[in-house]
Design an enzyme around this catalytic site. Structure first.
Site, PDB file in Angstrom:
ATOM      1  N   GLU A  45     121.177  47.675 142.436  1.00 37.37           N
ATOM      2  CA  GLU A  45     120.960  47.337 141.031  1.00 37.37           C
ATOM      3  C   GLU A  45     119.480  47.283 140.682  1.00 37.37           C
ATOM      4  OE1 GLU A  45     122.926  47.238 138.526  1.00 37.37           O
ATOM      5  OE2 GLU A  45     124.782  47.519 139.645  1.00 37.37           O
ATOM      6  N   GLY A  89     109.011  54.545 140.775  1.00 35.44           N
ATOM      7  CA  GLY A  89     108.396  54.048 139.551  1.00 35.44           C
ATOM      8  C   GLY A  89     108.661  52.575 139.294  1.00 35.44           C
ATOM      9  N   TYR A 128     121.143  41.212 132.808  1.00 39.43           N
ATOM     10  CA  TYR A 128     122.027  42.316 133.179  1.00 39.43           C
ATOM     11  C   TYR A 128     122.252  42.353 134.691  1.00 39.43           C
ATOM     12  CZ  TYR A 128     123.479  46.757 134.954  1.00 39.43           C
ATOM     13  OH  TYR A 128     124.143  47.701 135.693  1.00 39.43           O
ATOM     14  N   CYS A 198     132.333  59.630 128.668  1.00 33.24           N
ATOM     15  CA  CYS A 198     131.740  59.275 127.374  1.00 33.24           C
ATOM     16  C   CYS A 198     130.225  59.494 127.432  1.00 33.24           C
ATOM     17  CB  CYS A 198     132.087  57.821 127.031  1.00 33.24           C
ATOM     18  SG  CYS A 198     131.833  57.376 125.303  1.00 33.24           S
ATOM     19  N   CYS A 208     139.725  61.155 128.123  1.00 27.87           N
ATOM     20  CA  CYS A 208     139.288  59.760 128.193  1.00 27.87           C
ATOM     21  C   CYS A 208     140.498  58.822 128.200  1.00 27.87           C
ATOM     22  CB  CYS A 208     138.391  59.435 126.999  1.00 27.87           C
ATOM     23  SG  CYS A 208     137.872  57.699 126.932  1.00 27.87           S
TER      24      CYS A 208
END
Length: 350
Positions: A45, A89, A128, A198, A208
């Site tokens: 993550e 980065g 998040y 999507c 979908c």
């Protein structure tokens, strides 16, 4: 009247189509009792912040082979970790990665907190990331909203308010859909849906699992969502770097300050970066400097950078005023941040 989106429909789709990733415990494995490793989920993550899955995979495999546990990473040398991170980065993430690993290893006995609030107390973990780890690693109900999820929610509910103003509403939609059962699989399912079905352009609405519940598909507006507030043009900054090679092949490098852009990374001595003109900067070592005819150019999140590159060959007994020589055997261009590697690549044909 459209159908309502159901988590069960998405989970059924995910059970058949889940992407395979080196950090992921797939739905079949999870249902068989395999428990995700919080260290691997956390590491992935952090790496995935503002970076693509394709770009992260190689780095993740290298990191986990070299440092298979959070304690191994906590005990690593800063320069080794920063070197392995080079190219990903956003180097503040790497500094916080080490800080977080050391807190978990040395203060929490190597055990990650299993709640959002506990995870948010750790360095480098924001809302998040805390929600993602709590959900994916510990199967806790948490609202996980990344760019893919925002796009899915904007289309399902045909929300035309531009981002970032739409974020609170899209988060509410995502929260309402998150199920009590299998929340970790659901979080990964909705992100996979955004990444594979999507998609930003040419969404595959016909296959979908939520097609009958998607207001934007029904209204014909899916391709234009989510809307975004136009970004301001990025400014261009100018600077100079000095690449000095000693006659034995050693290169003159410096460790950048921990704070600021590219903090803690190895780089070439050079000037500050300014918008109007290249700031004055004393040469890091006395030499006959030659300016290359080509600039090194790189784009950061908030600005473009153009670097003048100056090179010199210096004798063995010449002492630098800035930086230190790194022996050729210990010098790996891949350890340099991308912008400095671009500057180095310009010297290869000299």
């Amino acid at each position: 009247m459209r159908d309502q989106p159901k988590a069960a429909d998405l989970l059924e789709w995910y059970d058949r189509h889940a992407r395979k990733m080196p950090w992921r415990v797939g739905p079949a494995e999870r249902q068989a009792g395999v428990i995700p490793d919080p260290y691997r989920i956390w590491l992935s993550e952090i790496m995935l912040q503002q970076t693509t899955v394709a770009a992260v995979k190689e780095y993740f495999l290298r990191f986990t082979e070299r440092w298979p546990t959070v304690t191994d990473l906590a005990n690593a040398r800063d320069e080794d970790v920063m070197g392995e991170w080079a190219g990903l980065g956003y180097y503040a993430r790497a500094r916080n990665l080490l800080k977080c690993a050391r807190v978990v290893a040395h203060e929490l006995d190597g055990v990650f907190p299993n709640t959002e609030s506990g995870l948010r107390d750790l360095p480098g973990i924001g809302p998040y990331t805390a929600a993602a780890i709590a959900s994916i690693a510990f199967d806790r109900k948490a609202t996980v909203v990344d760019g893919n999820v925002e796009r899915v929610m904007a289309r399902i509910y045909d929300r035309h308010t531009p981002l970032p103003a739409a974020k609170p509403a899209l988060t509410e939609f995502a929260d309402a859909l998150t199920p009590d059962r299998r929340p970790g699989d659901y979080a990964q399912a909705v992100m996979d849906l955004g990444a594979t079905i999507c998609t930003p352009k040419n969404p595959a609405c016909g296959i979908c699992p939520w097609r009958s519940a998607c207001s934007a598909r029904i209204q014909g507006t899916a391709a234009e969502l989510p809307k975004k507030t136009p970004k301001k043009p990025k400014p261009t900054r100018l600077g100079a770097v000095y690449i000095a090679r000693r006659v034995d092949g050693a290169y003159l490098l410096e460790r950048r300050p921990d704070q600021g852009l590219l903090g803690g990374m190895l780089g070439w001595p050079g000037s500050d970066w300014a918008e109007a003109e290249i700031p004055d900067h004393p040469h890091p070592i006395r030499a006959e400097w030659k300016e290359l005819p080509t600039e090194a150019r790189h784009t950061f999140t908030h600005f473009h950078l153009r670097l003048t590159v100056k090179t010199a060959l210096v004798p063995m007994d010449r002492k630098p005023k800035q930086g230190d020589f790194v022996e050729l055997a210990d010098f790996r261009p891949s350890d340099l941040p991308t912008v400095f590697r671009k500057a180095f690549d310009l010297t290869k044909d000299l």
